[in-house]
Design a protein around this motif. Structure first.
Motif, PDB file in Angstrom:
ATOM      1  N   UNK A 583       0.839  -1.198   0.000  1.00  0.00           N
ATOM      2  CA  UNK A 583       0.000   0.000   0.000  1.00  0.00           C
ATOM      3  C   UNK A 583       0.874   1.248   0.000  1.00  0.00           C
ATOM      4  N   UNK A 584       0.626   2.110  -0.972  1.00  0.00           N
ATOM      5  CA  UNK A 584       1.445   3.322  -1.102  1.00  0.00           C
ATOM      6  C   UNK A 584       0.848   4.417  -0.232  1.00  0.00           C
ATOM      7  N   UNK A 585       1.197   4.381   1.048  1.00  0.00           N
ATOM      8  CA  UNK A 585       0.652   5.371   1.965  1.00  0.00           C
ATOM      9  C   UNK A 585       1.711   5.859   2.935  1.00  0.00           C
ATOM     10  N   UNK A 586       1.980   7.127   2.906  1.00  0.00           N
ATOM     11  CA  UNK A 586       2.995   7.689   3.803  1.00  0.00           C
ATOM     12  C   UNK A 586       2.569   7.545   5.254  1.00  0.00           C
ATOM     13  N   UNK A 587       1.245   7.637   5.496  1.00  0.00           N
ATOM     14  CA  UNK A 587       0.754   7.539   6.876  1.00  0.00           C
ATOM     15  C   UNK A 587       1.037   6.156   7.448  1.00  0.00           C
ATOM     16  N   UNK A 588       0.845   5.101   6.633  1.00  0.00           N
ATOM     17  CA  UNK A 588       1.088   3.741   7.112  1.00  0.00           C
ATOM     18  C   UNK A 588       2.583   3.545   7.391  1.00  0.00           C
ATOM     19  N   UNK A 589       3.428   4.034   6.502  1.00  0.00           N
ATOM     20  CA  UNK A 589       4.869   3.932   6.727  1.00  0.00           C
ATOM     21  C   UNK A 589       5.266   4.647   8.014  1.00  0.00           C
ATOM     22  N   UNK A 617       9.666  -3.217  -0.302  1.00  0.00           N
ATOM     23  CA  UNK A 617       9.858  -4.081   0.857  1.00  0.00           C
ATOM     24  C   UNK A 617      11.157  -3.717   1.590  1.00  0.00           C
ATOM     25  N   UNK A 618      12.211  -3.477   0.819  1.00  0.00           N
ATOM     26  CA  UNK A 618      13.476  -3.111   1.432  1.00  0.00           C
ATOM     27  C   UNK A 618      13.354  -1.797   2.194  1.00  0.00           C
ATOM     28  N   UNK A 619      12.569  -0.860   1.639  1.00  0.00           N
ATOM     29  CA  UNK A 619      12.382   0.428   2.296  1.00  0.00           C
ATOM     30  C   UNK A 619      11.643   0.308   3.615  1.00  0.00           C
ATOM     31  N   UNK A 620      10.817  -0.736   3.781  1.00  0.00           N
ATOM     32  CA  UNK A 620      10.084  -0.919   5.034  1.00  0.00           C
ATOM     33  C   UNK A 620      10.975  -1.469   6.142  1.00  0.00           C
ATOM     34  N   UNK A 621      12.148  -2.011   5.779  1.00  0.00           N
ATOM     35  CA  UNK A 621      13.105  -2.528   6.770  1.00  0.00           C
ATOM     36  C   UNK A 621      12.450  -3.562   7.675  1.00  0.00           C
ATOM     37  N   UNK A 622      11.863  -4.588   7.085  1.00  0.00           N
ATOM     38  CA  UNK A 622      11.182  -5.611   7.868  1.00  0.00           C
ATOM     39  C   UNK A 622      12.200  -6.571   8.471  1.00  0.00           C
TER      40      UNK A 622
END
Length: 710
Positions: A583-589, A617-622
């Motif tokens: 989901x492309x959402x800045x708020x969720x990130x 996925x890499x940007x989320x740093x899971x």
């Protein structure tokens, strides 16, 4: 005239020379006097009665006209709008005041004379109270004023009381004139009594009867009439005033109906007019055994037009949309019915043409003959593909259309409109920019979903949800590494329900954050109870949806609870699905980053069932990648499946993320995981989900078992 009368009596007096003649003269004179007096008295009584009747009719006319105008406003709760009409009535020379007191004793149409009574405050009016109690017209005649109170009723329902203060000065003036005319015209009455009586009856009673009949017709709603009276007196003036009042009432009612039944923005009929029209059409179609269709239209994504361009652009789009609908109707050979000047909208007839109406917002309806329904629907869908030009802006506004047929889909107008609305939402769910005919089975499913949503809401309030913990294991050793919290619903009649039986409905009803709060609270409570009893670190995973992450209040509460639990960093792991991660959402990130800052781990759940963007996925740093069970079903038997899993494990290693393989049920699958150095697994091979209360006991037993094996 008086000289002739005096001479006649003088001649008779001179003729009375003998006793018999004198007695006859006396008798004759007495008889003439008695006749004249009787005629005068009868004439006076008749004219006085006519004056009173005329004035009484005047009062009744005013009452009936005021009643005709007032009742629709009182029924619709718009009594304040009567001030303008009542202002015209107060301008009548014989009207002192006119106002309305509702059934609660509140003055809802302001009085000009009763300055001590505040508008919309209790008014102590004994005459109005008595009229309301008796349900009859009440009168009170005082020297300087005549008061009249009439209950405003339809059947047995009382909507208030109409109060009229009438000036009796005209009546007193008429009485004086009657006595004067008859005193001076007594002799003439004797000479032409019969002729005068007939003339009076013809000239007075006839016009009054015509006025009475005209008033009765006006009271029954017939304002399209004109009364013709040529008496050259007050009755003619009263008739003229009556005609003038009818013209003013017709004009006012026409304007009122235009406001009441026409949509102000688009000019098409509104919901009120449509309801009356649809009822009438259904009655006539049922009597003739004919069919017709109701189209329920809704603009797709209309809210975004208002949000992005402003409501003035949205309003202009609605106007153009209504115009295009009328053109579509005309292109199939029909005319769109319009709100006319008829006072009663229910008198309109369908007659095979179409009814285009706006229900409100971006919702429109069209009533059309069933034979032309599909042609019209397809024409509308096609017509809406063209852009709408709004000043310097061009917009594309498609529509979703629901269709319900009478009597196939509903036996009455109310249910027909409801089913057309349901069909419209079925078209929305089908992808929008299309149409759907009413489907009773789909409607039944929708109702069941609504009922289930109501049960879920009640279950949240009654805390009927519990958590089950499914253990996660180290692939290499088989020891427990943590557990995933899974919600279950303890339904009072259907037993224990899995999440797939209620979470989709809860998501549609916006209840996921409420259920999530219960899961978070119970999971943290379990972790707080279990961790002190073991000497190894464990990870407790919880699933969060897009709805929960988008809820600021939910995330704030989650952060507060995690902080208050005082757990070691890494103890809590937040799982989001692969689709949620995309989901492309800045708020969720931003929310995920806040959760990481308080020591929670981030896991991508159900990996392999969506279309992932590896860069994102890499940007989320899971921290953890959970492989969906569908990727592991053929592992050990299918070389391609094994190679795919190996590739994913290698990718995760490069991204420095742990991997949890879900749905492991066989030793073969476990051996392949061990071969490719997958660190964790979860599935029935290790353990099934179990109530949180039983997990601690099971965990201690599992740990003792591994200690003995070591």
């Amino acid at each position: 005239m008086n000289r002739h009368v005096y001479k006649a009596f003088s001649d008779r007096a001179r003729m009375a020379t003998s006793g018999l003649g004198r007695r006859l003269s006396y008798v004759f004179g007495a008889l003439i006097t008695a006749i004249v007096a009787a005629v005068i008295l009868i004439n006076v009584q008749t004219q006085l009665q006519l004056v009173r009747e005329r004035l009484e009719l005047r009062v009744l006319h005013l009452l009936e006209i005021a009643t005709e105008v007032s009742l629709p406003y009182l029924i619709e709760g718009r009594a304040a709008e009567l001030d303008v009409i009542f202002e015209e009535l107060r301008k009548q020379p014989d009207v002192i005041d006119i106002f309305i007191i509702d059934q609660d004793g509140i003055m809802v149409v302001e009085s000009e004379e009763q300055g001590d009574v505040d508008f919309l405050k209790p008014a102590n009016d004994p005459l109005a109270n008595k009229a309301a109690e008796t349900s009859e017209i009440q009168r009170l005649d005082l020297p300087e004023i005549r008061k009249v109170a009439k209950p405003l009723m339809i059947g047995s329902v009382n909507y208030g009381t109409l109060r009229l203060d009438f000036d009796p000065h005209e009546e007193r003036s008429e009485i004086v004139k009657v006595w004067s005319r008859n005193a001076l015209g007594g002799v003439l009455f004797v000479l032409v009594g019969l002729f005068t009586s007939n003339l009076v009856a013809t000239r007075l009673v006839g016009p009054l009867n015509r006025l009475t009949r005209a008033t009765e017709r006006a009271a029954n709603g017939d304002l399209d009439q004109t009364i013709c009276v040529r008496t050259n007196d007050e009755i003619e003036r009263l008739a003229s005033s009556f005609n003038t009042m009818l013209v003013a009432l017709r004009r006012s009612i026409q304007e009122i109906h235009e406001i009441a039944y026409r949509d102000k923005l688009t000019g098409v009929p509104n919901r009120t007019w449509l309801s009356l029209q649809l009822d009438q059409i259904a009655i006539e179609a049922s009597a003739k055994k004919e069919s017709f269709s109701v189209l329920f239209l809704d603009l797709d994504d209309f809210k975004s037009v208002n949000d992005n361009h402003g409501h003035h652009v949205g309003d202009r789009l609605l106007v153009l949309f209504a115009e295009r609908l009328r053109r579509c109707v005309s292109e199939i050979g029909l005319a769109a019915l319009k709100v006319g000047s008829d006072r009663n909208a229910a008198k309109y007839r369908f007659d095979g043409d179409a009814v285009v109406a706006r229900l409100g917002g971006d919702e429109f309806t069209i009533i059309v003959p069933t034979l032309l329904c599909r042609e019209l629907v397809e024409g509308i869908i096609e017509a809406m593909q063209s852009e709408f030009v709004l000043e310097e802006l061009s917009l594309r506004a498609t529509t979703s259309i629901g269709v319900a047929n009478f009597p196939e889909h509903a036996p009455n107008s109310e249910l027909l409109l409801k089913h057309a609305d349901v069909a419209m939402y079925q078209a929305k769910r089908a992808g929008r920019n299309t149409f759907a005919f009413y489907d009773g089975d789909q409607h039944k499913l929708s109702i069941e979903r609504l009922e289930l949503a109501a049960e879920i809401r009640s279950a949240v309030e009654q805390d009927q949800f519990s958590i089950f913990l499914q253990p996660q294991f180290f692939v290499a050793t088989g020891q427990v590494s943590g557990a995933e919290a899974l919600v279950r619903w303890n339904h009072p009649t259907r037993g224990l329900l899995r999440p797939d039986m209620f979470l989709p409905v809860a998501a549609g009803a916006g209840l996921l954050p409420e259920i999530g709060r219960l899961v978070v609270r119970k999971t943290l409570a379990s972790a707080f109870e279990i961790l002190p009893r073991v000497d190894v670190p464990l990870t407790f995973a919880m699933n969060l949806s897009v709805d929960e992450l988008a809820d600021e209040a939910f995330v704030e509460e989650l952060l507060w609870q995690i902080d208050g639990a005082n757990l070691l960093p890494g103890t809590i792991e937040i799982e989001i699905t692969e689709n949620t991660a995309m989901t492309d959402g800045a708020a969720i990130e931003r929310q995920l980053e806040r959760l990481r800052q308080v020591g929670t781990r981030l896991a991508i759940d159900d990996f392999g069932v969506g279309y992932s963007n590896l860069g994102r996925l890499k940007g989320l740093a899971f921290d953890t990648l959970k492989l969906d069970r569908s990727l592991l079903q053929d592992v050990g038997e299918d070389e391609e499946a094994e190679n795919l899993m190996a590739t994913i494990l290698a990718m995760a290693q490069v991204m420095k993320a742990d991997v949890v393989a879900e749905g492991i049920e066989t030793r073969t699958q476990l051996s392949v995981l061990e071969k490719y150095h997958c660190r964790y697994y979860q599935g029935y091979l290790g353990a099934r989900p179990m109530p949180a209360e039983r997990f601690a006991t099971w965990l201690l037993a599992n740990m003792r078992h591994h200690e003995r094996q070591a």
